[in-house]
Write an enzyme that holds these catalytic residues in place. Structure first.
Site, mmCIF file in Angstrom:
data_model
loop_
_atom_site.group_PDB
_atom_site.id
_atom_site.type_symbol
_atom_site.label_atom_id
_atom_site.label_comp_id
_atom_site.label_asym_id
_atom_site.label_seq_id
_atom_site.Cartn_x
_atom_site.Cartn_y
_atom_site.Cartn_z
ATOM 1 N N HIS A 9 47.524 39.285 40.331
ATOM 2 C CA HIS A 9 48.041 40.431 41.084
ATOM 3 C C HIS A 9 48.023 40.164 42.592
ATOM 4 O O HIS A 9 47.313 39.280 43.091
ATOM 5 C CB HIS A 9 47.213 41.678 40.769
ATOM 6 C CG HIS A 9 45.772 41.557 41.178
ATOM 7 N ND1 HIS A 9 45.344 41.722 42.479
ATOM 8 C CD2 HIS A 9 44.665 41.272 40.460
ATOM 9 C CE1 HIS A 9 44.040 41.554 42.546
ATOM 10 N NE2 HIS A 9 43.602 41.271 41.326
ATOM 11 N N GLU A 84 41.047 42.494 33.734
ATOM 12 C CA GLU A 84 39.887 41.826 34.314
ATOM 13 C C GLU A 84 38.638 42.067 33.467
ATOM 14 O O GLU A 84 38.583 42.973 32.635
ATOM 15 C CB GLU A 84 39.677 42.341 35.751
ATOM 16 C CG GLU A 84 38.594 41.666 36.556
ATOM 17 C CD GLU A 84 38.762 40.160 36.634
ATOM 18 O OE1 GLU A 84 38.336 39.459 35.685
ATOM 19 O OE2 GLU A 84 39.313 39.676 37.642
#
Length: 212
Positions: A9, A84
């Site tokens: 990201h 994550e």
């Protein structure tokens, strides 16, 4: 073989502040949004076809994927398996102060012991198993195709180790830059590292390598 372009990201304020994000749903900052647009422009100019686009379900990954989705005409498919690692009590804390604030959890995280528990989070072993299973499932669904997958620094660490044959507790010798392109080939349980850490689309910036 399925070829997957894994992309971390764009930048968040917590990246800059060196705070562990984990499952906290932090947004992209202005720099991260610009990085996402630069990435979309680059991918739209690639003389390649992408068959599907996946993203972690956290907004910093989804927001990085969205300009690419629009540029390529591919819908974003949320995939929680590539979000994550859950860092429990470490989430939101300054990396430079975690040993002071939560010494036991900090020691567990830094040990890289696959079985050691971080209070309120995932063990490294659990995280590894989740990511590998999700990637192999995606690859099986798209055998022989080329995919995009938007994810996180910790996930990239797992992917690099799996494709390079490096143990979970060994030193990492790979970068985890924001909006980097990291290419891996997957055939069943066989993984191949094709390319890593490509940030040509943001060449004027220094990538953020804080994990995660």
């Amino acid at each position: 073989m399925t070829e997957i372009w894994f992309i971390r990201h764009g930048e968040t304020d917590w990246n800059r502040q060196r705070r562990l994000q984990g499952w906290q749903d932090t947004p992209l900052n202005a720099s991260g949004q610009a990085q996402a647009r630069a990435l979309a422009e680059r991918l739209a100019g690639e003389a390649l076809t992408f068959d599907a686009l996946y993203s972690s379900d956290l907004q910093r990954a989804m927001a990085t994927a969205e300009p690419v989705s629009q540029a390529l005409g591919l819908r974003v498919r949320p995939e929680p398996g590539i979000r994550e690692r859950g860092f429990g009590v470490l989430e939101g804390l300054d990396l430079d102060r975690i040993e002071e604030l939560v010494p036991e959890a900090a020691a567990a995280w830094k040990s890289r012991d696959p079985e050691r528990i971080v209070e309120g989070g995932e063990t490294l072993g659990q995280f590894n198993a989740r990511v590998v299973a999700a990637v192999e499932d995606i690859a099986q669904r798209h055998e022989g195709q080329r995919l995009l997958a938007f994810t996180h620094g910790g996930v990239l660490d797992i992917l690099w180790r799996r494709a390079s044959g490096v143990a979970l507790n060994a030193p990492r010798q790979a970068t985890l830059f924001n909006v980097s392109i990291n290419r891996i080939g997957v055939q069943g349980r066989q993984w191949q590292l094709l390319d890593w850490g490509d940030i040509k689309h943001v060449a004027d910036e220094v990538g953020n390598d804080v994990q995660p």
